[in-house]
Scaffold this active site. Structure first.
Site, PDB file in Angstrom:
ATOM      1  N   ARG A 179      48.113  33.627  34.078  1.00  0.00           N
ATOM      2  CA  ARG A 179      48.371  32.985  35.371  1.00  0.00           C
ATOM      3  C   ARG A 179      49.851  33.049  35.753  1.00  0.00           C
ATOM      4  O   ARG A 179      50.168  33.435  36.880  1.00  0.00           O
ATOM      5  CB  ARG A 179      47.849  31.540  35.349  1.00  0.00           C
ATOM      6  CG  ARG A 179      46.341  31.469  35.504  1.00  0.00           C
ATOM      7  CD  ARG A 179      45.825  30.070  35.318  1.00  0.00           C
ATOM      8  NE  ARG A 179      46.071  29.580  33.954  1.00  0.00           N
ATOM      9  CZ  ARG A 179      45.900  28.320  33.578  1.00  0.00           C
ATOM     10  NH1 ARG A 179      45.528  27.412  34.463  1.00  0.00           N
ATOM     11  NH2 ARG A 179      46.103  27.966  32.342  1.00  0.00           N
ATOM     12  N   ASN A 184      42.112  29.606  36.275  1.00  0.00           N
ATOM     13  CA  ASN A 184      41.245  29.987  35.162  1.00  0.00           C
ATOM     14  C   ASN A 184      39.902  29.351  35.395  1.00  0.00           C
ATOM     15  O   ASN A 184      39.813  28.140  35.547  1.00  0.00           O
ATOM     16  CB  ASN A 184      41.784  29.412  33.850  1.00  0.00           C
ATOM     17  CG  ASN A 184      42.648  30.393  33.114  1.00  0.00           C
ATOM     18  OD1 ASN A 184      42.589  31.584  33.386  1.00  0.00           O
ATOM     19  ND2 ASN A 184      43.445  29.883  32.204  1.00  0.00           N
TER      20      ASN A 184
END
Ligand SMILES: [Fe+3]
Ligand SMILES: [Mg+2]
Ligand SMILES: [Zn+2]
Ligand SMILES: [Zn+2]
Lengths: 749, 329
Positions: free
Chosen positions: A7, A25
């Site tokens: 990320r 996620n």
């Protein structure tokens, strides 16, 4: 993938390309929504795949156009735990170069802090409670970030942005040194320094490592090494060494390019390496009779500090008592390692998943996994068939379990032998954990056909629909699953032994695996095992059995001195009687027992204390023989159902040449090359273009390489397990693969 | 034949076929003999069939085995044996002298226990159909105390005692049958335990459960009781008496003495507080000279039996399904 800094990476890339949107996620993986200029979006897609952080592995990338919503800025969003398909989890990652620099930089605020980590490195599976991988679902949940760490965590430009395991000495775990009674002697860096001091004095240190306790002792101190062996009741089995860095490894062993890659990989496994002739600075009791040493580089910052402070090789072996699983909790270790360790270097970051150190070697230029745990688990294996959720119970020794849901199989870490209450408990908790972490509750189970494996008993106790998979078929299918191979395949499955499909014991099999079924086309001629299971632990019995097959009633007169001096006359006569009558002497077509017999007849082993010891001694002797002299002893194939590979002429020749004074190392080499030639001859005769080599015997590098070479020379494609152990540690994967076939397929025709 | 080894296949045969076929409350006592209320008295009643090769072996023969086996089954309920019956199935051509020897040893064993064989039956079968001789015996005993001796009497914390060294019968049989010629001849432990149990009761030892060791050995007996009672149990390997001769023979044959057959040994369950008294009685009797505390009953659980070795490692014991198959790969 999670826990690799995906990320933060996406965030930085999007900002660089001036894209708006968000990344999160989810249970199905990483979800990115991005909007912006078409060229930037195209570049984003390319660089996403090309530049992603090193531990990440993009399994699949699905791109879907969605309407632009005029989003502003780019956001990293919290994980979602909903959904049906669980995300991946990463194995533990050894410290990255940047963290290492910080660890040894006196100016850095994490100087000598043993729990330093970042988005690219640190503990992963060993501290995991649940997925997705976020701090609150790991053992780090108990360590709230301090202001400074929180600032790094929240700063998109910091390399610890969203690093789930980050911490420092003011907010993270702390070391402590305990004496054998559990009294705290020191904390923090002082604990580490005192531990090193104790190692220098020859003490045995129990260290709370990444996935469990390890026992450390000065590798140069002969007495200390012997003390550890005595306390652990481990007289012969080679001990692994921890060295501070690659240079130190190269001082002890010859390290090839492929081996360097393994040693320095983020998995930091124990790698079996060829020992240098002049390497003298370690005790002779480390790996008696072996040409190889098992070496590992530090797998965590704590190991880096310890190894560097000590500055010389350390014995580093699993912190367990014989036959028991590795200890993971400090209090548990204090009790179970009492009498073994003199001091305990522990910390307060709990270990959630017990993980032994993985063991791997290079064979034929490629990795050959021997024990798969830390650093590799839970990397999945992909199946080519969709499976409803299913659990595989594995074997009885070197047990692993496996779980599949969809196309993905998670093979558990090495759980050890299922003989003690502790290992049975660990087998069960692991079997319960995998579905919880990675998918839906299992709807069925698979196990071995052996009725008395503890794993079979467990599978029966679940009450779920159960299928029983033939042992050697599972070995073959595990290798096929790893490489995505389609039948037809000729599978050479050689191991110690497993229950065969006709109720006898097998272990030297040639299985033809076709799309609609499998057939045992050939097998080694059976050998009687006087004393049953006892014979497996005593290679002399296999030797005696071979001699009895060769010489019958004349065996006592033909007994070589190597054997005669090692068997009491009373014992000898009873064993011969067992062989004559067949009493308590089951027949077994095992390849492993032939290795035992050869090693014993060549005087290479006396009493063995661990499985595979005789075969290892034979392999080591053959390696000392160099390239061999090209002599192949005959092994005729006798017609029948199955055809039988007759080893009598091989052993006749071996014994004659030994009597004629041919050196042991040459004979050991000829034994290997003769078996390889026989394997190749059968494969050529069957003309199945793809050959699979599986089963514990193919942990033997020389046998594997000779077989591979001869098979390739004959124009055949040859495969063997590489990421999955060829031994019973791979059975669970094969059992899952077997469940994709019909019941008819599973029954030998 | 896997069903005959005293292993799990045998148990499954009993549980799935035999027990359901005869289902009744007396059968559910799961003990060596049935305890029956008859006219205000508690009687123990048992029956057993004997098949052994060879018929004569060091330490005994099939006749002594048949009588002692039935006496022992009665004794395991704490009963004083009263009367026995015997049925003989004789193969045509079986030597008359051998038959006379067997009958004499049956009678001697019965008399030594203060009982008699009061009824019987004899059949002859064709040559080749009877392995020489089969014997079935039944027995009736009287229970003269108020204890409920049986698996249901086992309590958490109970001490587990063993009356003597183990493994002799199985080793004696295989050595004789296969002509193995061990350096030391091992004699079967074949013996009647009813006298010893009587002594214990007389001394006032509150016995919770008794079980004689037969096929499957000590391991099978304790595993069965653990399963039936639902208690986990732990045995200390070091405390279990095994003679050097038996140990040596087992080592060569690849047997675990814990699983080898016995015909004159029992395990005893009792509160820790009466152990000293029990040991005094046991040690004073020829059949209990080597008696020892070998373990204890743990908490209620799955009926797991652990064997603790000298290093403190606890191995989980299990009944093999039939013939023992090597598990090592
Ligand atoms: Fe195997
Ligand atoms: Mg009975
Ligand atoms: Zn890092
Ligand atoms: Zn901090």
């Amino acid at each position: 993938m999670q826990g690799v800094g995906m990320r933060p990476f996406v965030y930085r890339l999007a900002r660089e390309l001036d894209l708006a949107g968000r990344v999160s996620n989810g249970p199905e993986g990483v979800i990115i929504e991005a909007e912006g200029d078409a060229q930037a979006l195209a570049a984003f897609e390319i660089r996403l795949k090309r530049d992603c952080p090193p531990p990440a592995d993009i399994v699949d990338c699905i791109v879907q156009p969605i309407p632009a919503i005029g989003d502003q800025g780019f956001r990293v969003e919290a994980s979602r735990a909903d959904g049906t398909i669980a995300p991946f989890a990463l194995p533990d990652l050894a410290p990255c170069p940047t963290c290492l620099r910080e660890l040894f930089d006196p100016g850095n605020r994490r100087f000598r802090y043993p729990f330093i980590s970042c988005t690219h490195c640190g503990p992963r599976y060993s501290i995991l409670d649940a997925l997705p991988f976020d701090r609150e679902r790991t053992a780090m949940a108990g360590f709230p970030l301090c202001a400074e760490c929180l600032e790094e965590y929240s700063d998109p430009s910091d390399r610890r942005f969203h690093a789930q395991t980050t911490c420092c000495s003011s907010c993270g775990p702390t070391l402590a040194l305990w004496d054998a009674a559990g009294r705290t002697l020191a904390h923090g860096d002082e604990a580490l320094l005192q531990a090193v001091e104790r190692l220098r004095r020859g003490q045995v240190l129990a260290l709370q490592g990444l996935g469990g306790f390890q026992l450390l002792v000065d590798a140069a101190d002969e007495e200390a090494v012997q003390r550890l062996r005595e306390r652990k009741h481990r007289p012969h089995k080679p001990l692994a060494l921890l060295v501070p860095d690659l240079a130190a490894a190269c001082e002890l062993c010859d390290v090839t390019e492929a081996e360097t890659q393994l040693l320095t990989s983020s998995a930091a496994p124990i790698v079996l390496l060829g020992r240098r002739a002049e390497a003298g600075s370690i005790a002779s009791g480390i790996a008696p009779g072996q040409n190889r040493l098992g070496l590992m580089l530090p797998a965590s910052p704590l190991h880096h500090l310890l190894a560097r402070d000590f500055g010389a090789p350390l014995v580093c072996t699993s912190g367990n008592r014989s036959d028991e699983p590795i200890c993971i909790a400090p209090d548990e270790a204090l009790g179970r390692l009492a009498g073994i360790a003199d001091a305990f270097l522990v910390h307060d970051r709990p270990i959630r998943q017990p993980l032994d150190d993985s063991v791997i070697r290079i064979a034929d230029g490629k990795p050959l996994m021997l024990r798969r745990a830390r650093g590799y688990v839970p990397r999945p294996v992909a199946l080519d068939t969709d499976m409803p959720p299913i659990l595989a119970a594995g074997g009885h020794l070197k047990n692993t379990v496996a779980y599949a849901d969809g196309r993905r199989v998670i093979l558990s870490q090495h759980l050890g032998d299922l003989d003690t209450a502790e290992s049975l408990d660990r087998h069960r908790t692991t079997a319960e954990l995998l579905p919880r972490l990675f998918g839906r509750p299992p709807r069925s189970v698979v196990c071995d056909r052996h009725p008395d494996y503890a794993s079979t008993r467990w599978a029966e106790s679940t009450g779920l629909p159960l299928r029983r998979v033939p042992h050697h078929l599972a070995h073959a299918l595990a290798c096929m699953a790893e490489h995505g191979l389609k039948s037809p395949v000729l599978a050479v499955t050689w191991d110690g032994l497993g229950l065969g499909e006709d109720g006898t014991l097998w272990g030297g099999e040639f299985l033809h695996i076709a799309p609609d079924g499998h057939r045992r086309i050939a097998s080694l001629m059976p050998l009687r095992l006087p004393g049953g299971e006892r014979a497996i632990k005593d290679p002399r019995r296999s030797a005696l059995s071979v001699l009895h097959a060769l010489y019958g009633e004349e065996t006592p007169e033909r007994l070589p001195t190597t054997l005669k001096s090692r068997l009491e006359p009373g014992t000898l006569s009873v064993l011969l009687r067992l062989l004559q009558t067949g009493t308590q002497s089951p027949e077994c077509s095992s390849a492993g027992r032939l290795f035992d017999a050869a090693a014993s007849l060549l005087g290479l082993c006396r009493d063995i204390s661990f499985e595979g010891q005789a075969a290892m001694a034979l392999e080591a002797a053959a390696e000392r023989g160099g390239e061999g002299d090209g002599t192949i002893y005959p092994m005729p194939l006798i017609d029948g159902e199955p055809k039988r590979l007759d080893w009598c002429p091989l052993f006749h020749a071996l014994l004659d040449d030994r009597a004629a004074g041919v050196p042991t190392s040459v004979l050991a080499f000829r034994f290997h090359s003769s078996l390889a030639a026989a394997v190749a001859a059968i494969a050529v005769a069957e003309s199945i273009p793809t050959v699979v080599l599986a089963g514990g015997c193919f942990q033997n590098r020389l046998l594997l390489e000779l077989c591979a070479e001869q098979l390739r020379h004959a124009g055949l494609r040859v495969y063997w397990p590489q990421q999955i152990p060829p031994n019973d540690g791979g059975l669970a994967l094969g059992q899952i693969a077997a469940a994709t076939f019909s019941e008819e397929f599973l029954t030998c025709v | 034949m896997g069903h005959g080894g005293g292993g799990r296949m045998m148990q499954q045969l009993l549980e799935r076929l035999v027990r359901p076929a005869f289902a009744n409350p007396h059968l559910d006592q799961r003990h060596d003999s049935a305890v029956l209320d008859v006219g205000g008295k508690r009687l123990a009643f048992t029956t057993d069939g004997y098949v052994v090769k060879p018929l004569f072996f060091p330490g005994g023969d099939i006749g002594k085995l048949a009588v002692c086996g039935t006496l022992n089954d009665l004794a395991m309920s704490g009963a004083k044996p009263l009367f026995l019956s015997a049925a003989l199935v004789i193969e045509e051509g079986f030597p008359v002298d051998d038959l006379a020897r067997v009958l004499a040893s049956m009678n001697a064993a019965a008399q030594a226990a203060g009982t008699a064989i009061v009824t019987g039956d004899t059949k002859v079968v064709e040559n080749g159909k009877g392995d020489g001789l089969y014997i079935a015996t039944s027995g009736i005993g009287l229970i003269e105390h108020d204890l409920q001796i049986g698996p249901a009497g086992i309590r958490e914390g109970d001490a587990i005692l063993l009356s003597g060294d183990i493994g002799r019968h199985g080793v004696a049989i295989i050595a004789e049958r296969e002509g193995l010629g061990f350096e030391t001849t091992v004699e079967s432990d074949c013996a009647d335990l009813s006298g010893l149990v009587g002594e214990l009761l007389k001394a006032g030892v509150e016995l919770h459960c008794l079980r004689d060791l037969t096929r499957g050995g000590l391991a099978a007996a304790v595993l069965e009781l653990a399963t039936d009672s639902g208690f986990d149990m732990e045995l200390n390997e070091d405390a279990i008496p095994v003679t050097p001769a038996v140990r040596g023979a087992c080592e060569i044959l690849g047997f675990d003495p814990l699983y080898v057959a016995n015909e004159g040994r029992m395990v005893l369950f009792m509160s820790a507080s009466v152990v000293d008294l029990a040991l005094d009685v046991l040690h004073a009797h020829p059949l209990g000279r080597d008696a020892a505390v070998i373990g204890q009953v743990g908490a209620a659980g799955e009926g797991r039996v652990g064997l603790r070795n000298a290093y403190g490692i606890v191995r989980v014991l299990d009944l093999p399904s039939g013939e023992q198959l090597p598990r090592i790969c």
